[in-house]
Design an enzyme around this catalytic site. Structure first.
Site, PDB file in Angstrom:
ATOM      1  N   CYS A 189      66.398  52.293   4.416  1.00 57.54           N
ATOM      2  CA  CYS A 189      65.663  53.562   4.357  1.00 57.54           C
ATOM      3  C   CYS A 189      64.195  53.230   4.110  1.00 57.54           C
ATOM      4  O   CYS A 189      63.832  52.770   3.023  1.00 57.54           O
ATOM      5  CB  CYS A 189      66.195  54.466   3.247  1.00 57.54           C
ATOM      6  SG  CYS A 189      65.201  55.978   3.052  1.00 57.54           S
ATOM      7  N   MET A 194      62.059  59.403   9.502  1.00 60.21           N
ATOM      8  CA  MET A 194      62.520  58.280   8.710  1.00 60.21           C
ATOM      9  C   MET A 194      61.463  57.177   8.767  1.00 60.21           C
ATOM     10  O   MET A 194      60.890  56.912   9.821  1.00 60.21           O
ATOM     11  CB  MET A 194      63.848  57.747   9.266  1.00 60.21           C
ATOM     12  CG  MET A 194      64.940  58.808   9.380  1.00 60.21           C
ATOM     13  SD  MET A 194      64.778  59.876  10.829  1.00 60.21           S
ATOM     14  CE  MET A 194      65.551  58.848  12.076  1.00 60.21           C
TER      15      MET A 194
END
Length: 395
Positions: free
Chosen positions: A104, A317
């Site tokens: 992430c 993201m």
């Protein structure tokens, strides 16, 4: 009848970029969860509140979105020249599944501040004022991330005036450097695993689409918005309420994963939900972001929308931003074409919440492309710290 008590586990709830998650020190986890396996997955799912057939995470720390169903485990680094090892788990909302296949990028921002605040960095190394570069080993993908954390009066500085589209309040700016982000490991080999900058991707029920499939930051399948019936300026409601459209994106993702060598057959895509990402690109155009902010075409190079865990992401993201910056720097990709071509080492793109700038340094040696690093600015903040509680019989 006797009732099992709750287990108390030290934890910190943090925002990083446009995501938030529960952060743990490895040594604070129960012994069974200090190693990969069913016990660790069960613990993280119970912390988040998954699986939840109501898709609300009422009985857990999750927020019932891909951006808020996340856990991070930090430990002293096993790698020379690094400060901490960072392991990321993407927790599925409605199924009993934790995906460990990728990173992430947004929560990477919070790893540096967490490491400093939780004793992983010798205080003698910290400046009284300035910035400190925390060298992070991203254990999921085996890559280095350098997190430049602002320091004020010897402590992590969290407040500031840096504004990040997709985050309501300003905070201190944190610069991230994703070093050598192109994936040269086991998950698909080279940065362009098919050997092509653009492929003809055949997707039964959808058609044959032009696709750029790249391993940089996170494996990503890029397609043109117009080829799948979109303008590229869509917001979440236009995508996430369309079950047929979401199924089409999942089919594209699954067939792209096979072509990239990430899975052997499309049926295996269900066990690898976090990667690859699928994104659609279009030339710069005016639109109104989810906050009501007007985005002007002249201020961006292109528009990009990306899906995470089966839904359109509310912003972008961080790892996918790395893929966007990388592909935009390489002539011949769909992303480079959507950005208008030319030579570039940075790109500003529009996403549902606003805009983001990311830089990437791409090199071609003996016909093979590589990226030395990608750079972007984010912010992070501690939301709560103390302990989470789960039933003791979870682990």
């Amino acid at each position: 009848m006797p009732h099992a008590p709750q287990l108390r586990i030290p934890a910190t709830y943090m925002r990083g970029g446009t995501s938030k998650g529960v952060f743990f020190r490895l040594q604070d986890l129960p012994a069974a969860a200090q190693v990969p396996g069913r016990a660790r997955d069960a613990l993280l799912m119970r912390v988040i509140g998954s699986p939840d057939p109501y898709a609300k995470h009422t009985d857990g720390m999750g927020g019932a979105t891909s951006s808020t169903s996340k856990c991070v485990i930090i430990s002293k680094s096993t790698q020379p020249g690094h400060d901490v090892d960072y392991l990321y788990g993407q927790v599925s909302i409605d199924t009993a599944f934790v995906d460990w296949s990728g990173n992430c990028g947004n929560l990477s921002t919070a790893v540096g501040p967490f490491a400093i605040a939780n004793g992983f960095i010798d205080p003698a190394r910290l400046p009284e004022n300035g910035t400190f570069a925390v060298r992070v080993w991203q254990a999921n993908i085996g890559k280095t991330i350098v997190v430049h954390v602002p320091i004020a009066d010897g402590q992590v500085q969290e407040t500031g005036d840096f504004e990040l589209d997709g985050v309501t309040f300003p905070a201190a700016e944190i610069v991230l450097e994703f070093m050598d982000p192109s994936d040269d490991g086991d998950d698909g080999g080279a940065m362009f695993p098919t050997g092509n900058l653009v492929d003809e991707l055949e997707v039964p029920g959808v058609g044959t689409l032009k696709a750029t499939m790249v391993n940089a930051g996170i494996p990503t399948v890029f397609v043109n918005a117009a080829d799948i019936g979109y303008t590229g300026t869509e917001l979440q409601d236009a995508i996430n309420g369309d079950a047929k459209g979401l199924a089409r994106f999942e089919a594209i993702r699954a067939h792209g994963a096979v072509r990239m060598g990430l899975i052997d057959d499309v049926a295996s895509a269900a066990t690898r939900q976090h990667t690859p990402k699928v994104a659609f690109v279009s030339p710069a155009a005016d639109y109104v972001a989810s906050s009501g902010k007007a985005i002007v075409a002249a201020d961006i190079d292109l528009n990009v929308r990306a899906l995470s865990m089966g839904k359109l992401h509310h912003a972008m993201m961080g790892t996918c931003a790395v893929a966007i910056g990388t592909a935009a720097a390489i002539p011949g990709t769909l992303v480079h074409a959507a950005a208008g071509g030319g030579s570039r080492e940075a790109v500003r793109f529009g996403h549902p919440s606003g805009t983001l700038r990311v830089g990437a340094q791409a090199l071609q040696v003996d016909g093979q492309w590589s990226v030395t690093k990608a750079v972007m600015s984010r912010s992070a903040r501690v939301l709560m710290e103390g302990a989470v509680r789960i039933p003791v019989d979870t682990v």
